[in-house]
Motif scaffolding. Sequence first.
Motif, PDB file in Angstrom:
ATOM      1  N   ILE A   8       0.939  -1.306  -0.134  1.00 43.60           N
ATOM      2  CA  ILE A   8       0.019  -0.133   0.038  1.00 43.60           C
ATOM      3  C   ILE A   8       0.863   1.263  -0.068  1.00 43.60           C
ATOM      4  O   ILE A   8       2.019   1.173   0.731  1.00 43.60           O
ATOM      5  N   ASP A   9       0.558   2.307  -0.712  1.00 45.85           N
ATOM      6  CA  ASP A   9       1.465   3.341  -0.643  1.00 45.85           C
ATOM      7  C   ASP A   9       1.338   4.065   0.721  1.00 45.85           C
ATOM      8  O   ASP A   9       0.120   4.293   1.077  1.00 45.85           O
ATOM      9  N   LEU A  10       2.215   4.227   1.148  1.00 45.30           N
ATOM     10  CA  LEU A  10       2.263   4.503   2.603  1.00 45.30           C
ATOM     11  C   LEU A  10       1.722   6.181   2.820  1.00 45.30           C
ATOM     12  O   LEU A  10       1.139   6.420   3.884  1.00 45.30           O
ATOM     13  N   ASP A  11       1.570   6.988   1.566  1.00 43.90           N
ATOM     14  CA  ASP A  11       0.906   8.256   1.733  1.00 43.90           C
ATOM     15  C   ASP A  11      -0.444   8.288   2.034  1.00 43.90           C
ATOM     16  O   ASP A  11      -1.074   9.176   2.205  1.00 43.90           O
ATOM     17  N   LEU A  12      -0.938   6.909   1.736  1.00 45.42           N
ATOM     18  CA  LEU A  12      -2.416   6.838   1.950  1.00 45.42           C
ATOM     19  C   LEU A  12      -2.837   6.679   3.330  1.00 45.42           C
ATOM     20  O   LEU A  12      -4.010   6.499   3.852  1.00 45.42           O
ATOM     21  N   LEU A  13      -1.818   6.474   4.072  1.00 42.32           N
ATOM     22  CA  LEU A  13      -2.033   5.896   5.505  1.00 42.32           C
ATOM     23  C   LEU A  13      -1.660   7.064   6.448  1.00 42.32           C
ATOM     24  O   LEU A  13      -0.787   7.506   6.492  1.00 42.32           O
ATOM     25  N   ASP A  14      -2.894   7.326   7.335  1.00 41.58           N
ATOM     26  CA  ASP A  14      -2.538   8.212   8.409  1.00 41.58           C
ATOM     27  C   ASP A  14      -2.827   7.506   9.910  1.00 41.58           C
ATOM     28  O   ASP A  14      -4.154   7.406   9.939  1.00 41.58           O
ATOM     29  N   PRO A  15      -1.784   7.427  10.380  1.00 42.82           N
ATOM     30  CA  PRO A  15      -2.041   6.534  11.646  1.00 42.82           C
ATOM     31  C   PRO A  15      -2.825   7.618  12.817  1.00 42.82           C
ATOM     32  O   PRO A  15      -3.266   6.810  13.705  1.00 42.82           O
ATOM     33  N   ASP A  16      -2.893   8.799  12.480  1.00 45.04           N
ATOM     34  CA  ASP A  16      -3.718   9.684  13.318  1.00 45.04           C
ATOM     35  C   ASP A  16      -5.333   9.694  12.966  1.00 45.04           C
ATOM     36  O   ASP A  16      -5.950  10.229  13.646  1.00 45.04           O
ATOM     37  N   LYS A  17      -5.645   9.050  12.145  1.00 41.53           N
ATOM     38  CA  LYS A  17      -7.045   9.171  11.533  1.00 41.53           C
ATOM     39  C   LYS A  17      -7.162   7.459  11.065  1.00 41.53           C
ATOM     40  O   LYS A  17      -7.586   7.303   9.825  1.00 41.53           O
ATOM     41  N   PRO A  18      -7.390   6.899  12.031  1.00 42.71           N
ATOM     42  CA  PRO A  18      -7.815   5.142  11.917  1.00 42.71           C
ATOM     43  C   PRO A  18      -9.198   5.086  11.298  1.00 42.71           C
ATOM     44  O   PRO A  18     -10.144   5.947  11.549  1.00 42.71           O
ATOM     45  N   ILE A  19      -9.487   3.995  10.586  1.00 43.53           N
ATOM     46  CA  ILE A  19     -10.922   3.543  10.247  1.00 43.53           C
ATOM     47  C   ILE A  19     -11.515   2.880  11.231  1.00 43.53           C
ATOM     48  O   ILE A  19     -12.778   2.858  10.968  1.00 43.53           O
ATOM     49  N   ALA A  20     -10.707   2.377  12.091  1.00 46.31           N
ATOM     50  CA  ALA A  20     -11.342   1.385  13.132  1.00 46.31           C
ATOM     51  C   ALA A  20     -10.484   1.307  14.286  1.00 46.31           C
ATOM     52  O   ALA A  20      -8.889   1.166  14.156  1.00 46.31           O
ATOM     53  N   ASP A  21     -10.649   1.590  15.457  1.00 47.59           N
ATOM     54  CA  ASP A  21      -9.902   1.564  16.702  1.00 47.59           C
ATOM     55  C   ASP A  21      -9.952   0.216  17.167  1.00 47.59           C
ATOM     56  O   ASP A  21     -10.440  -0.912  16.954  1.00 47.59           O
ATOM     57  N   ILE A  22      -9.356   0.224  18.584  1.00 54.94           N
ATOM     58  CA  ILE A  22      -9.109  -1.028  19.127  1.00 54.94           C
ATOM     59  C   ILE A  22     -10.333  -1.723  19.474  1.00 54.94           C
ATOM     60  O   ILE A  22     -10.440  -3.149  19.508  1.00 54.94           O
ATOM     61  N   GLU A  23     -11.373  -1.088  19.715  1.00 52.55           N
ATOM     62  CA  GLU A  23     -12.705  -1.740  20.234  1.00 52.55           C
ATOM     63  C   GLU A  23     -13.455  -2.536  18.898  1.00 52.55           C
ATOM     64  O   GLU A  23     -13.908  -3.314  18.959  1.00 52.55           O
ATOM     65  N   ALA A  24     -13.115  -1.938  17.841  1.00 50.91           N
ATOM     66  CA  ALA A  24     -13.658  -2.414  16.473  1.00 50.91           C
ATOM     67  C   ALA A  24     -12.734  -3.435  16.242  1.00 50.91           C
ATOM     68  O   ALA A  24     -13.262  -4.735  15.836  1.00 50.91           O
ATOM     69  N   ILE A  25     -11.417  -3.545  16.285  1.00 48.19           N
ATOM     70  CA  ILE A  25     -10.598  -4.744  16.126  1.00 48.19           C
ATOM     71  C   ILE A  25     -11.010  -5.896  17.138  1.00 48.19           C
ATOM     72  O   ILE A  25     -11.250  -7.054  16.609  1.00 48.19           O
ATOM     73  N   ARG A  26     -11.191  -5.611  18.433  1.00 50.68           N
ATOM     74  CA  ARG A  26     -11.736  -6.781  19.438  1.00 50.68           C
ATOM     75  C   ARG A  26     -12.894  -7.189  19.140  1.00 50.68           C
ATOM     76  O   ARG A  26     -13.368  -8.556  19.372  1.00 50.68           O
TER      77      ARG A  26
END
Length: 172
Positions: A8-26
């Motif tokens: 994935i182009d790293l420029d597409l990824l913003d660690p400060d604006k996730p699409i799912a947080d830890i609760e969504a992962i859980r």
Amino acid sequence: MAKDEFIIDLDLLDPDKPIADIEAIRAVNPQRHEMEQLTAILYEDLDRNVSAALKEITADEFWVRGHMPGMPLMPGVIMLEAAAQLSSYHASKHDLLGSAMVGFGGLDEVRFRGVVTPGDRLIIMVCLEKVRRGRMIVARFQGAVDGKLVVEGVLRGISIPVEHVTGQASTS
């Protein structure tokens, strides 16, 4: 590694604006406590079966004290676990395998290219290259810190018979 060689182009990824947080992962992955190796989901592309996640590496990680004293290096096996958890998350969330749980089935072509230490933001990327419903997934993965490749390889995920595993746990 050139930017265009990442899954994935790293420029597409913003660690400060996730699409799912830890609760969504859980809500999808069963790992808890010290075995949770994803902090947030950053990107999903269902057409390509590609996902990216963040793992914030903190000084409180369970491995910091002992691996290695005075020189804390994230163990390679934990990096591999993060890639497996992202692959499992993607396959399970989108019901690609048709299984309640996806487990580790194997690893190929794994290479460690750099170190990961407390304070780093590890970006994990996976591309599910083969999905055999009811059987297995094959995912190419990469991990990057500060735009540099630190780990890569191919992993296999298999369908876990949850009813068998939970039945054993209750009789032990």
